[in-house]
Scaffold this motif. Structure first.
Motif, mmCIF file in Angstrom:
data_model
loop_
_atom_site.group_PDB
_atom_site.id
_atom_site.type_symbol
_atom_site.label_atom_id
_atom_site.label_comp_id
_atom_site.label_asym_id
_atom_site.label_seq_id
_atom_site.Cartn_x
_atom_site.Cartn_y
_atom_site.Cartn_z
ATOM 1 N N LYS A 35 -5.051 18.778 11.558
ATOM 2 C CA LYS A 35 -6.198 17.887 11.374
ATOM 3 C C LYS A 35 -6.260 16.933 12.559
ATOM 4 C CE LYS A 35 -9.347 15.609 8.777
ATOM 5 N NZ LYS A 35 -10.569 16.210 8.194
ATOM 6 N N SER A 52 -9.729 20.703 6.205
ATOM 7 C CA SER A 52 -11.027 20.037 6.031
ATOM 8 C C SER A 52 -11.047 19.120 4.808
ATOM 9 C CB SER A 52 -12.137 21.086 5.924
ATOM 10 O OG SER A 52 -12.059 21.785 4.686
ATOM 11 N N LEU A 53 -10.140 19.356 3.845
ATOM 12 C CA LEU A 53 -10.084 18.543 2.629
ATOM 13 C C LEU A 53 -9.245 17.270 2.795
ATOM 14 C CD1 LEU A 53 -9.618 21.375 -0.038
ATOM 15 C CD2 LEU A 53 -11.719 20.119 0.502
ATOM 16 N N ASP A 108 -5.186 10.839 2.787
ATOM 17 C CA ASP A 108 -5.156 11.396 1.429
ATOM 18 C C ASP A 108 -5.089 12.920 1.538
ATOM 19 O OD1 ASP A 108 -5.469 12.212 -1.174
ATOM 20 O OD2 ASP A 108 -7.142 10.859 -1.611
ATOM 21 N N THR A 109 -3.953 13.484 1.129
ATOM 22 C CA THR A 109 -3.742 14.931 1.245
ATOM 23 C C THR A 109 -3.789 15.645 -0.108
ATOM 24 O OG1 THR A 109 -1.331 14.688 1.067
ATOM 25 C CG2 THR A 109 -2.292 14.572 3.287
ATOM 26 N N THR A 112 -10.914 11.815 14.318
ATOM 27 C CA THR A 112 -12.367 11.772 14.525
ATOM 28 C C THR A 112 -12.797 10.472 15.206
ATOM 29 O OG1 THR A 112 -12.625 10.920 12.280
ATOM 30 C CG2 THR A 112 -12.866 13.301 12.587
ATOM 31 N N LYS A 150 -6.143 16.719 -2.216
ATOM 32 C CA LYS A 150 -7.036 17.868 -2.363
ATOM 33 C C LYS A 150 -6.503 19.080 -1.604
ATOM 34 C CE LYS A 150 -11.237 15.116 -3.012
ATOM 35 N NZ LYS A 150 -12.578 14.779 -2.437
ATOM 36 N N GLU A 163 -8.486 13.693 3.841
ATOM 37 C CA GLU A 163 -9.325 12.530 4.107
ATOM 38 C C GLU A 163 -8.498 11.462 4.823
ATOM 39 O OE1 GLU A 163 -10.788 11.393 0.299
ATOM 40 O OE2 GLU A 163 -12.028 13.200 0.041
ATOM 41 N N GLU A 180 -8.640 7.621 6.632
ATOM 42 C CA GLU A 180 -9.354 6.365 6.830
ATOM 43 C C GLU A 180 -8.790 5.679 8.076
ATOM 44 O OE1 GLU A 180 -9.894 2.004 4.652
ATOM 45 O OE2 GLU A 180 -9.204 3.722 3.473
#
Length: 772
Positions: A46, A123-124, A59-60, A49, A62, A126, A128
């Motif tokens: 990942k 892609s899942l 947050d892993t 961005t 998912k 998240e 921050e």
């Protein structure tokens, strides 16, 4: 041997196809991504961005809940140690922890049963971020109050250096002419076809790690893994399959290689990561953009009296090869001309962009662009022909630079004379129709550099040879063939010494468990350094065999030679024994037959900053001419024909030499005309693919007339010197000088886009942003 005797050579100097060519064209060559081990799983990373930001939360959940996902990891400063290729100011981690420093920097990774599941899981995830101010221009990054990428780097300065030789200011004051200009060299990628790929396989029973990857320096990669993973080197094995191009971009560990190892150790399964093309661009560690000021003094005859070079390198986010690149740009200023007074001021700056590192003709492209351009400007001011100003300054055999680099052999003047004669340069320069021009530039590069990336007195190259009746002659050497053909030329050398057919020579390389240490494929050192090692190993084995053959033939060992599969007496060739029979006798009476050889280059002298970078046992030289055509209405530029004459010493394989020269010119043309990685204002790369990042194709290539200026360097294993990197350097200035001859304007920035030509012609008003 101090002179060339081509009559002696059976294999050296012969054009033969590369020994791995058939496997490649038939699709039988195995690349890293082709490897599939039992239980293999796939991983993806990942990427950030934002170009600069603190990681607030990852947050892993998912991703972990997705069927087929086996493991998810995030950056951890306690288990992921910073690293760099030479361990100087290591700043990079397998996955960023705390904050990210460029768009695309890895923050988390997923291992799954298949690649699509891994992509979906990534892609899942998240993330921050607390966005931080960022800097994309190294000149801006040095300004007070700008955001710091690393706390230790005041004003974002990664490295800085100074060198002073002679009295530069006095020389300028006494010079007949002083010239000065500013130049910008662009941000480019290696554009190798094979993406970086790794397969890591950790054995949980033995605690051993095996890593298959496309790397140019398996020895240093081995060390990086050991430090970063805190695993003894003897418990790590690095195997390098066929490499699909390197050009310097595969000289160091990628974050993916460390991530794969961490995941494999966590799961006890082999893990594969292969970058997609966008990830390749983000992790490419390509050529440093450079903002340069070159100042030179001259006497009335055009002899250089002083040189003052100031260089600001854009290093991107991490250290990488920054230390070496900075000092190479200083060292490569010292040649190929005689400079009695030299000053260097340089700095490498951190910016929020993908890291820059080593690329073919490391540090030399930027220097050649500025020096060769300014030479032509000076020639014009002095009323001296560009050919003449280079001839009066060109170094010759026996020259020693102010930085105590010994030029033990040089045919630069012959190169200049050859390329000028073949191109008709003197007849054409200043006399072609408006819009058509011709330009001359020269270059050089080091051969078998003296610099080891860590303090050690060990040899830089080592080779072992085993000779028996079962496997024939097997050479064990750590040098890596990345497509340049080193395995072929080393085979030719061994076959030459032992008098055997190429088919009887087997080379085992690119495996840290089987092959002895070699410093690796960089700094144009393999044919020279590993060549010395394999030649000495072959001589060692041959001399042992001569002891047995001499008894059999009733002659002195000193009277024996090898050729055509036989050992024979020089004064009586009919006294001979088959090589294979002599081996059988040796094995039966003495035991296993081994030869060993090693090579360490002469170590540099002189007490000054950066002294370890640049000294080398030999230098290759090149002179080049470009004839071009400029459409003054559109700004489009076309290369009509290109000439090169190179001093590479004795060409071990002339066909491979020609391929290296043409490849180097192609890379130089790409950077000169259209290659540039472009960054958006938001810090994201805009063209990370081969559609938007244009590289030369056969449609862009002109006719190339490359001439090998045959010579013999007595310091080399068979008189050879470098040819792979030097030809890249003069391409840009040869084209820039041709543009001036064609339309009377000086271009000082690359790539030379139509817009830049029209701007120089006064047909566009946009100012340049790259002037210092």
């Amino acid at each position: 041997m101090t002179t060339d005797d081509t009559k002696r050579y059976a294999w050296v100097g012969k054009s033969i196809p590369k020994v791995d060519a058939a496997a490649k064209v038939r699709g039988k060559a195995i690349y890293t991504d082709d490897i599939s081990l039992p239980g293999l799983v796939y991983a993806k990373i990942k990427g950030s961005t934002v170009p600069h930001g603190r990681i607030v939360k990852i947050d892993t959940h998912k991703a972990e809940a997705l069927p087929g996902v086996l493991a998810v990891i995030v950056g951890d400063p306690t288990t992921m140690k910073p690293y760099s290729v030479n361990n100087y100011l290591p700043t990079e981690q397998a996955l960023a922890s705390g904050k990210v420093r460029y768009y695309g920097e890895g923050v988390a990774a997923v291992a799954a049963l298949d690649e699509k599941t891994a992509e979906r899981a990534v892609s899942l995830i998240e993330v921050e971020y607390e966005a931080l101010p960022f800097v994309l221009d190294p000149r801006e990054a040095m300004e007070p109050g700008k955001p710091l990428l690393h706390d230790f780097a005041e004003r974002n300065i990664n490295y800085k250096g100074e060198q002073d030789f002679g009295d530069v200011d006095k020389a300028f004051a006494e010079s007949h002419l002083v010239m000065e200009n500013h130049y910008y060299c662009s941000y480019v990628s290696h554009a190798f076809l094979e993406p970086q790929s790794v397969v890591a396989d950790y054995d949980t029973v033995k605690g051993h790690l095996t890593v298959h990857t496309c790397i140019q320096l398996p020895h240093y990669f081995h060390q990086t893994l050991s430090r970063a993973l805190e695993l003894p080197m003897e418990r790590i094995r690095v195997i390098v399959p066929t490499v699909g191009g390197g050009f310097g971009g595969k000289t160091e560990a990628t974050p993916a290689s460390l991530v794969a190892c961490i995941l494999s150790r966590k799961l006890g399964k082999p893990v594969k990561i292969t970058y997609d093309r966008e990830e390749v661009f983000q992790q490419n560690k390509g050529r440093h953009p450079a903002y340069m000021r070159m100042k030179m003094g001259f006497d009335p005859e055009g002899r250089i009296t002083a040189c003052d070079f100031d260089n600001t390198l854009d290093g991107g986010a991490h250290s990488s090869w920054g230390f070496v690149t900075l000092w190479f740009s200083a060292a490569l200023t010292q040649l190929p001309y005689k400079l009695p007074n030299v000053r260097f001021r340089g700095r490498r700056i951190f910016t929020n962009k993908p890291t820059t590192g080593a690329q073919r003709c490391l540090g030399g492209v930027q220097v050649r662009m500025s020096m060769e351009s300014l030479l032509d400007e000076a020639a014009q001011k002095l009323g001296i022909h560009p050919f003449h100003i280079r001839m009066v300054n060109a170094v010759e055999t026996g020259h020693q630079t102010q930085a105590v680099f010994d030029v033990r052999h040089s045919e630069l003047k012959r190169c200049i004379e050859t390329v000028v004669a073949k191109s008709g340069f003197c007849e054409k320069y200043g006399k072609l129709p408006f819009g058509r021009g011709i330009g001359l530039a020269c270059g050089h590069y080091s051969t078998g550099g003296a610099y080891l990336l860590y303090k050690s007195n060990r040899p830089h190259s080592t080779a072992n040879i085993r000779v028996d009746t079962e496997a024939g002659t097997t050479v064990f050497v750590g040098a890596t063939d990345i497509g340049q053909g080193s395995t072929t030329v080393l085979t030719q050398m061994v076959a030459e010494v032992l008098g055997l057919d190429l088919a009887e020579i087997h080379i085992v390389c690119q495996d840290t468990t089987l092959a002895p240490m070699d410093n690796g494929t960089y700094d144009s050192r393999v044919t020279y350094g590993a060549g010395h090692a394999v030649k000495r190993a072959a001589i060692d084995a041959r001399d042992k065999l001569f002891g047995i053959a001499a008894i059999k033939l009733d002659v002195n060992p000193e009277q024996l030679e090898c050729a055509g599969g036989f050992i024979y007496a020089t004064y009586s060739p009919k006294k001979r024994i088959a090589f294979r029979e002599a081996v059988h006798q040796y094995l039966s009476t003495v035991g296993p037959l081994f030869g060993t050889g090693s090579y360490t280059p002469p170590q540099p002298s002189g007490d000054y900053q950066g002294k370890l970078i640049g000294p080398t046992p030999a230098f290759g030289f090149t002179a080049q001419v470009a004839e071009i055509e400029v459409d003054v209405e559109t700004g489009k530029l076309k290369i009509i024909k290109y000439w090169e004459a190179g001093d590479c010493g004795k060409a071990i394989n002339p066909m491979s030499v020609e391929g290296q020269v043409e490849g180097g010119i192609s890379m130089g043309l790409g950077q000169a005309l259209f290659e540039e990685m472009k960054m958006s204002k938001e810090g994201k790369m805009e063209n990370p693919n081969f559609h938007d990042y244009r590289i030369p194709t056969t449609m862009d290539m002109p006719e190339i007339d490359a001439t090998i200026v045959e010579s013999f360097d007595p310091t080399a294993p068979f008189g050879n010197k470098e040819v792979g990197e030097g030809p890249v350097g003069p391409v840009i200035p040869a084209i820039l000088n041709a543009i001036y001859d064609a339309v009377g304007v000086r271009i000082t920035e690359v790539p030379v886009t139509p817009e830049r030509i029209l701007r120089a012609l006064g047909k566009l008003d946009q100012p340049s942003k790259n002037k210092l």
